[in-house]
Design a protein around this motif. Structure first.
Motif: not given
Lengths: 329, 570
Positions: B566, B559, B295, B551, B562-563, B544, B553
């Motif tokens: 992922v 990001i 990313f 992911v 959404s960690l 990405v 955003q």
């Protein structure tokens, strides 16, 4: 400096002691000058963060003592040094010595390796092109030297990254280790070595040029001297003339150059470090200037001044040691 | 302006990669489109572009089975502790490690995080947080109200040297504690392990973001704490421990920061075991192309988009960010007091052309001091300063500035010459603004300095116009609060009782629907009597790798929200 004390002959020891003593006031003067100049820069560390509330900014200025007069801040700083405390970095929130120690060696290994390679190449090509003045080899070296010096380092750096790292996938893009790498021991050093290839190559390319010209010019001057003609007339072997008589004398002016390399070894190559994302001290110094991180800026600048003075001292002593004419004057 | 982003301090744990995105990648490639060419770029829409050849991911990336790597665009400092770090990038590094009680969503609204819910009393002064029963620090210990109380207490410590202005939370008894008059802070009441009540003495919308910020473990960070001495914390700056989705693993100075999934995370451990921030500086694109990172964020402009499109495996996102670029007008100068002059400066500047040139169209003209992504955005009925030199001339005429010799306007023997401060030596705004202003009879004199020097000159009032950009904007109050009369001396000298009233109302009202209306009114007044020249909202451009899925955003979290979701698909 030498002339001040040249009313009589000195032994080498006396000479060194005198030179060291002279260095002390120079260092003190430098420290004040640097501190004062940095204090003159408009803006301070607190200005770096525009989202601070005005109240908090005022509290922090008070906290850091930015409101005190320059002279008082200078003596606070000097007092700290005599207590072995070089300060605490605003930006890094660590002791300055730790910050510098973290990055200076990364810069040093690149510099020292490039330095050694640069000198080896410059000595060989310089001597050889002086011996074969105006030959094809000499013209080629001259052309190459000027070409190498004229190309902007960031441009050639980016070009090499594109070719070797992205298109051919042979070398890393930048940094010191592969992302997420856990290598240890020998493998670790090999990995760092791979990352050093491009930056060292460019530093050598940039440095060799001017140095080759120095060596060549110096050699050309020496070989025209009477004693070389005498040596030739004696029927000495050409190689002996060159390496024993000519090169030794030709290298004398290079001592000065080498002395100036001392601070350069530790100062970091700012452009190369940026192009290759090398975690060196050059970037750190630039950031500390931008952010007005005075403790880092002062300590590091003083360190470089100290090395410059030390380098000069070495040069003078080395001259005195190798060239008796200087001391006996 | 670029510099400003590198220096962001982020109010929330949830803040973000976004900085990386809009920050340092601002390279110097912004001035090379001619206006003729770029005028075609009318307005760039927010969009997502799918990778052209998703299977072309480099082998290097495919071999990475359990690691997700994102770029961080500038060197962090190394103090990874919320409220204590000094550079915004340390904030980015801290974000995955520390969760706060309260989160912010993609519209800038507060949502629950470590607190499953919170209540605000009817009078708007008392906050009660209910912490999740399963909220744990990465060492396995539960997050309790003691920890929250401790976090807020140390911000009141007299030796606290961080950037958070805790007085904005208005906690009752906070001042007394800071001055050593009280042993505890009266307004902080620990009801039980999961419940904490905080009493404040004024209704202020800023309080929630501070009270609900990242929670520090008292057991970990409170060991060795004595009132008036926070020095011991320095030893823990590089050993952060919190209740976020990732645990800190290792920091290699100016190279990378490594994280491991937090098995104790309240919302379930992240799917990818390892996360790394690679400090890429200017090399983001190269690292991305070579597969070193998954990313990367870039300055949004046509060149960067073109280059990113040439990377076959890149899924590309373009969206509008929260920061606003603007030109500060020095209202302290006598000749700037007249609103007509300030309006004329707005009408007389072709802002669309500046966007087309500087960002190659990748921006949006700003008419109100909040980005369109916010819940508070509403520009209906607001005066819009579309480029209109004729109107600007009329306004200046009305204000008494008559065209004199050389076409420069004069009034009472004073020429209308304005000093414009910029921290960018390649500020693409200058040639356009110089020409625009010349046409309406103003001589613009640009001056350059580095950012801190610019701030210092502005503080001393030695300027007419100065180029700025806001940090990330969480709340509409963040931008406008500076233009309250009480800040006039420390800011640009703007005083307007009508705006003051609206600012106060906006700040002292907690109900979002009511605030929407207040800000709508405020924006009308802001435009009619403009304190500054609003320039533009900026776009964010991210790439990405197609091997990464899930992911998401947004302008407020990058990001990071959404960690945990992922995942690696290839």
């Amino acid at each position: 400096m030498l002339l001040l004390f040249s009313d009589g002959g000195f032994t080498l020891k006396e000479y060194i002691i005198r030179r060291v003593l002279i260095s002390i006031p120079i260092l003190i003067g430098t420290s004040f000058l640097i501190f004062y100049l940095f204090a003159l820069l408009p803006g301070d560390y607190v200005d770096s963060n525009p989202s601070l509330t005005p109240q908090r900014a005022a509290e922090l200025r008070e906290f850091y003592g930015f409101n005190e007069p320059v002279i008082k801040r200078y003596f606070n700083w000097i007092a700290g040094i005599f207590h072995g405390d070089l300060g605490f970095s605003f930006q890094y929130q660590q002791p300055v010595t730790k910050v510098i120690n973290q990055f200076i060696w990364n810069s040093f290994i690149v510099s020292i390796i490039s330095l050694v390679i640069t000198w080896i190449i410059a000595l060989i090509t310089g001597v050889y092109s002086a011996m074969k003045q105006y030959s094809i080899f000499d013209s080629f070296v001259t052309f190459f030297v000027f070409a190498a010096m004229s190309i902007p380092s960031f441009f050639i750096g980016l070009l090499l990254i594109k070719i070797f790292a992205i298109d051919m996938n042979l070398l890393p893009v930048g940094g010191m280790i592969d992302v997420g790498s856990n290598t240890t021991g020998l493998a670790h050093y090999v990995e760092i070595g791979r990352h050093m290839i491009l930056p060292v190559f460019i530093l050598v390319l940039l440095g060799t040029g001017s140095l080759t010209r120095y060596v060549r010019t110096s050699m050309l001057e020496v070989v025209r001297q009477d004693y070389i003609r005498t040596a030739r007339a004696k029927g000495l072997k050409e190689s002996k003339i060159i390496f024993k008589h000519a090169l030794k004398n030709a290298l004398l002016p290079c001592i000065t150059l080498l002395a100036f390399e001392l601070p350069a070894l530790f100062s970091g190559a700012i452009i190369i470090e940026q192009v290759f994302n090398w975690p060196g001290i050059g970037q750190v110094q630039l950031e500390s200037l931008n952010n007005r991180d005075y403790p880092v800026l002062m300590t590091f600048t003083m360190f470089l001044s100290f090395l410059t003075i030390l380098g000069n001292l070495f040069a003078d002593v080395a001259y005195a040691a190798v060239d008796p004419r200087i001391r006996l004057k | 302006m670029r510099k400003k982003f590198t220096k962001l301090i982020i109010p929330f744990a949830a803040a973000s990669l976004l900085l990386a995105a809009c920050g340092e990648q601002a390279t110097n490639n912004s001035n090379n489109t001619s206006s003729g060419q770029s005028s075609k770029v009318a307005s760039i829409k927010d969009e997502s572009l799918k990778a052209a050849s998703p299977d072309s991911v480099p082998a290097k990336a495919l071999n990475r089975k359990d690691t997700f790597i994102a770029t961080l665009s500038t060197n962090p400092g190394g103090a990874f502790l919320p409220n204590f770090y000094k550079t915004g990038y340390d904030g980015n590094v801290s974000s995955p490690i520390f969760d706060g009680l309260v989160d912010i969503n993609e519209k800038g609204e507060y949502t629950p995080k470590l607190a499953e819910k919170w209540e605000i009393s009817k009078d708007g002064k008392t906050y009660t947080f209910h912490i999740r029963k399963n909220a744990k620090f990465s060492d396995g210990k539960p997050v309790t109200s003691e920890d929250v109380g401790f976090t807020l207490s140390i911000l009141h410590d007299p030796s606290y040297a961080g950037d958070t202005d805790i007085s904005r939370a208005h906690i009752i008894g906070g001042e007394d504690y800071k001055k050593g008059k009280a042993k505890t802070i009266k307004g902080i009441e620990i009801v039980d392990d999961q419940t904490i009540t905080i009493k404040t003495d004024s209704v202020d919308v800023q309080a929630l973001s501070i009270l609900g910020g990242p929670v520090l473990s008292k057991a970990y960070y409170g060991k060795g704490y004595h009132f008036g001495n926070l020095d011991y914390l320095k030893d823990l700056y590089q050993k952060p421990m919190g209740a976020g989705p990732y645990k800190f693993d290792k920091y290699i100075p100016n190279q990378e920061v490594r994280y491991v999934a937090n098995e104790n995370y309240w919302n379930g451990a992240p799917k990818i075991k390892h996360f790394i921030y690679k400090i890429a500086n200017e090399n983001g694109l190269q690292y991305f192309q070579a597969g070193d990172v998954d990313f990367a964020g870039f300055t949004a402009n046509a060149d960067n988009l073109e280059q990113l499109k040439s990377v076959g495996f890149a899924n590309i996102d373009i969206y509008t960010g929260t920061p606003i670029s603007f030109i500060s007008i020095n209202n302290k100068k006598e000749y700037m007091k007249d609103a007509k002059v300030r309006q004329a400066l707005n009408y007389g500047l072709n802002r669309q052309q500046i966007i087309d040139t500087v960002y190659q169209g990748y921006g949006e003209v700003a008419n109100i001091p909040i980005a369109p992504v916010s819940w508070a955005y509403n520009d209906e009925g607001v005066r819009k300063f579309n480029y209109d030199p004729k109107k600007a001339k009329e306004l200046l005429d009305e204000a008494g500035w008559k065209v004199g010799k050389n076409g420069i306007r004069e009034k009472d023997g004073k020429k209308l010459e304005l000093v414009y401060l910029s921290a960018k030596s390649d500020d693409g705004l200058i040639p356009i603004a110089k020409e625009n202003y010349k046409e309406i009879g103003i001589n613009l004199k640009p001056e350059f300095s580095d950012f801190n020097a610019l701030v210092s000159k502005v503080d001393k009032g030695n300027y007419d116009l100065a180029s700025f950009s806001t940090p990330m904007i969480m709340d509409p109050n963040d931008v406008v609060a500076d233009y309250h009369s009480k800040n006039a001396d420390k800011n640009n000298g703007y005083k307007n009782p009508a705006l003051d009233k609206l600012i106060e109302e906006g700040q002292n009202t907690l109900d979002q629907e009511k605030r929407k209306e207040i800000y709508h009114e405020l924006y009308k007044e802001f435009a009619d009597n403009p304190p500054i020249i609003l320039l533009n909202y900026r776009k964010i451009l991210n790439g990405v790798s197609s091997r990464i899925d899930g992911v998401k955003q947004d302008p407020y979290n990058g990001i990071l929200s959404s960690l945990t979701e992922v995942d690696i698909t290839k």
